[in-house]
Design a protein around this motif. Structure first.
Motif, PDB file in Angstrom:
ATOM      1  N   GLY A  54      74.141 -74.846  20.831  1.00 25.83           N
ATOM      2  CA  GLY A  54      73.073 -74.108  21.402  1.00 25.83           C
ATOM      3  C   GLY A  54      73.366 -72.515  21.189  1.00 25.83           C
ATOM      4  O   GLY A  54      74.650 -72.291  21.109  1.00 25.83           O
ATOM      5  N   THR A  55      72.569 -71.665  21.327  1.00 24.71           N
ATOM      6  CA  THR A  55      72.767 -70.182  21.107  1.00 24.71           C
ATOM      7  C   THR A  55      72.615 -69.449  22.452  1.00 24.71           C
ATOM      8  O   THR A  55      71.581 -69.914  23.554  1.00 24.71           O
ATOM      9  CB  THR A  55      71.743 -69.590  20.136  1.00 24.71           C
ATOM     10  N   VAL A  56      73.636 -68.709  22.901  1.00 21.81           N
ATOM     11  CA  VAL A  56      73.613 -68.429  24.175  1.00 21.81           C
ATOM     12  C   VAL A  56      73.051 -66.811  24.302  1.00 21.81           C
ATOM     13  O   VAL A  56      73.390 -65.959  23.260  1.00 21.81           O
ATOM     14  CB  VAL A  56      75.217 -68.120  24.384  1.00 21.81           C
ATOM     15  N   HIS A  57      72.370 -66.443  25.255  1.00 22.74           N
ATOM     16  CA  HIS A  57      71.705 -65.191  25.211  1.00 22.74           C
ATOM     17  C   HIS A  57      70.876 -64.743  24.113  1.00 22.74           C
ATOM     18  O   HIS A  57      70.881 -63.498  23.768  1.00 22.74           O
ATOM     19  CB  HIS A  57      72.781 -63.897  25.604  1.00 22.74           C
ATOM     20  N   GLY A  58      70.158 -65.700  23.483  1.00 21.33           N
ATOM     21  CA  GLY A  58      69.296 -65.209  22.307  1.00 21.33           C
ATOM     22  C   GLY A  58      67.908 -64.705  22.774  1.00 21.33           C
ATOM     23  O   GLY A  58      67.838 -64.776  23.863  1.00 21.33           O
ATOM     24  N   PRO A  59      67.268 -64.145  21.768  1.00 19.10           N
ATOM     25  CA  PRO A  59      65.919 -63.658  22.223  1.00 19.10           C
ATOM     26  C   PRO A  59      65.080 -65.034  22.724  1.00 19.10           C
ATOM     27  O   PRO A  59      65.113 -66.099  22.570  1.00 19.10           O
ATOM     28  CB  PRO A  59      65.353 -63.260  21.012  1.00 19.10           C
ATOM     29  N   ARG A  60      63.989 -64.518  23.570  1.00 21.20           N
ATOM     30  CA  ARG A  60      63.099 -65.443  24.402  1.00 21.20           C
ATOM     31  C   ARG A  60      61.777 -64.883  24.153  1.00 21.20           C
ATOM     32  O   ARG A  60      61.605 -63.828  24.134  1.00 21.20           O
ATOM     33  CB  ARG A  60      63.584 -65.749  25.964  1.00 21.20           C
ATOM     34  N   PRO A  61      60.772 -65.775  24.446  1.00 24.09           N
ATOM     35  CA  PRO A  61      59.392 -65.117  24.299  1.00 24.09           C
ATOM     36  C   PRO A  61      59.153 -64.042  25.414  1.00 24.09           C
ATOM     37  O   PRO A  61      59.194 -64.423  26.488  1.00 24.09           O
ATOM     38  CB  PRO A  61      58.504 -66.189  24.530  1.00 24.09           C
ATOM     39  N   ARG A  62      58.582 -62.925  25.035  1.00 22.46           N
ATOM     40  CA  ARG A  62      58.345 -61.990  26.012  1.00 22.46           C
ATOM     41  C   ARG A  62      57.207 -60.955  25.457  1.00 22.46           C
ATOM     42  O   ARG A  62      57.119 -60.896  24.227  1.00 22.46           O
ATOM     43  CB  ARG A  62      59.586 -61.280  26.511  1.00 22.46           C
ATOM     44  N   SER A  63      56.754 -60.176  26.596  1.00 21.49           N
ATOM     45  CA  SER A  63      55.821 -59.127  25.952  1.00 21.49           C
ATOM     46  C   SER A  63      56.546 -57.854  25.928  1.00 21.49           C
ATOM     47  O   SER A  63      57.424 -57.433  26.872  1.00 21.49           O
ATOM     48  CB  SER A  63      54.642 -59.136  26.886  1.00 21.49           C
ATOM     49  N   TYR A  64      56.258 -56.975  24.852  1.00 24.13           N
ATOM     50  CA  TYR A  64      57.063 -55.645  24.561  1.00 24.13           C
ATOM     51  C   TYR A  64      56.044 -54.617  25.026  1.00 24.13           C
ATOM     52  O   TYR A  64      56.473 -53.257  25.052  1.00 24.13           O
ATOM     53  CB  TYR A  64      57.271 -55.432  23.415  1.00 24.13           C
ATOM     54  N   SER A  65      54.840 -54.872  25.572  1.00 22.64           N
ATOM     55  CA  SER A  65      54.005 -53.729  26.155  1.00 22.64           C
ATOM     56  C   SER A  65      54.208 -53.262  27.399  1.00 22.64           C
ATOM     57  O   SER A  65      55.003 -53.952  28.381  1.00 22.64           O
ATOM     58  CB  SER A  65      52.554 -54.286  26.068  1.00 22.64           C
ATOM     59  N   TYR A  66      54.032 -52.170  27.522  1.00 24.45           N
ATOM     60  CA  TYR A  66      54.388 -51.322  28.861  1.00 24.45           C
ATOM     61  C   TYR A  66      53.498 -50.190  29.123  1.00 24.45           C
ATOM     62  O   TYR A  66      52.458 -50.123  28.226  1.00 24.45           O
ATOM     63  CB  TYR A  66      55.625 -50.708  28.945  1.00 24.45           C
ATOM     64  N   ALA A  67      53.295 -49.788  30.495  1.00 22.09           N
ATOM     65  CA  ALA A  67      52.389 -49.097  30.829  1.00 22.09           C
ATOM     66  C   ALA A  67      52.665 -47.494  30.434  1.00 22.09           C
ATOM     67  O   ALA A  67      53.907 -47.237  30.585  1.00 22.09           O
ATOM     68  CB  ALA A  67      51.983 -48.884  32.380  1.00 22.09           C
TER      69      ALA A  67
END
Length: 253
Positions: A87-100
């Motif tokens: 397995g890969t440690v601390h890899g990218p996970r699905p998330r939103s990059y948008s912000y206010a």
């Protein structure tokens, strides 16, 4: 106020229009333009990147060898991140990059972008986008008369089906509404082509010095005078005659 020529779709001058200094003559703020562009590009990211962790890669769950006595390092799973195909440690996970982003900053960046286009003489105001056909070739010929070279951002107010169909297949050409205009798109395209209606909408929404509409004062209505009593009403009611009281009979003869 800067004065800009208004041209028709043949590129001929048909009039002039004065632009508001607060919208098209504002001071260009590079920091606001950078922040607005960064905010816009982050909102476009899908954020669907994903790596498999130790619990998600394929492999048996059994212990490979006993804990002691083999002389080798202890190991608990073949799916360990230390192993190949683990397995890969601390890899990218699905998330939103948008912000206010504060609305005032976004409006200020749009003023800077419009002012920069006008200062660079890359802003054209068109009398209207009344196209006779929805064909891409006809729009390309029209843009050639309006100093189109590399790329262009067309801004039109209201529904225009011919313009929408003709522009969606042209490389480097994008159609936008005044209320959806982004500073990044203004800076990205070489030419900015605005309709007169779009200019009016932008001035109305971006002018920071616009005075709010004052509510008119409502005059107070005086109370209606009381009605005068009639003569009949003034007469006192006649007193009813008192009935004679009957004498009580006594028992004496």
């Amino acid at each position: 106020m800067p004065v800009v020529d208004v041209v028709n779709l043949d590129g001929k001058k048909v009039g002039e229009v004065e632009l508001a200094d607060a919208v098209f003559g504002a001071k260009v703020n590079p920091h606001l333009l950078h922040e607005a562009s960064r905010w816009y590009l982050n909102g476009l990211r899908r954020g669907t990147h994903k790596v498999k962790e130790k619990s998600e890669v394929s492999g048996a769950g059994r212990k490979l060898w006993k804990q002691k006595g083999t002389g080798r390092a202890r190991v608990g799973s073949i799916r360990s991140p230390l192993w190949r195909h683990g397995g890969t440690v601390h890899g990218p996970r699905p998330r939103s990059y948008s912000y206010a982003m504060p609305k005032k900053m976004l409006l200020g960046a749009l003023r800077s972008a419009l002012s920069a286009k006008l200062a660079d003489e890359k802003l054209t105001i068109v009398d209207g986008w009344a196209l006779q056909s929805h064909k891409t070739q006809s729009l390309l010929a029209t843009l050639g008369k309006l100093s189109f070279t590399k790329s262009a951002l067309l801004v039109s107010h209201g529904e225009n089906r011919n313009l929408e169909l003709a522009s969606r297949n042209l490389e480097g050409v994008k159609l936008s509404a005044p209320n959806a205009l982004q500073p990044y798109e203004v800076l990205k395209h070489d030419r900015l082509l605005l309709s007169k209606d779009a200019v009016a909408r932008l001035v109305r929404s971006l002018d920071p010095e616009k005075t709010p509409i004052a509510v008119p004062d409502v005059e107070t209505i005086a109370a209606a005078p009381a009605k005068k009593e009639t003569a009949a009403a003034k007469k006192p009611a006649a007193k009813k005659a008192a009935k004679p009281t009957a004498k009580k009979k006594t028992g004496k003869g």
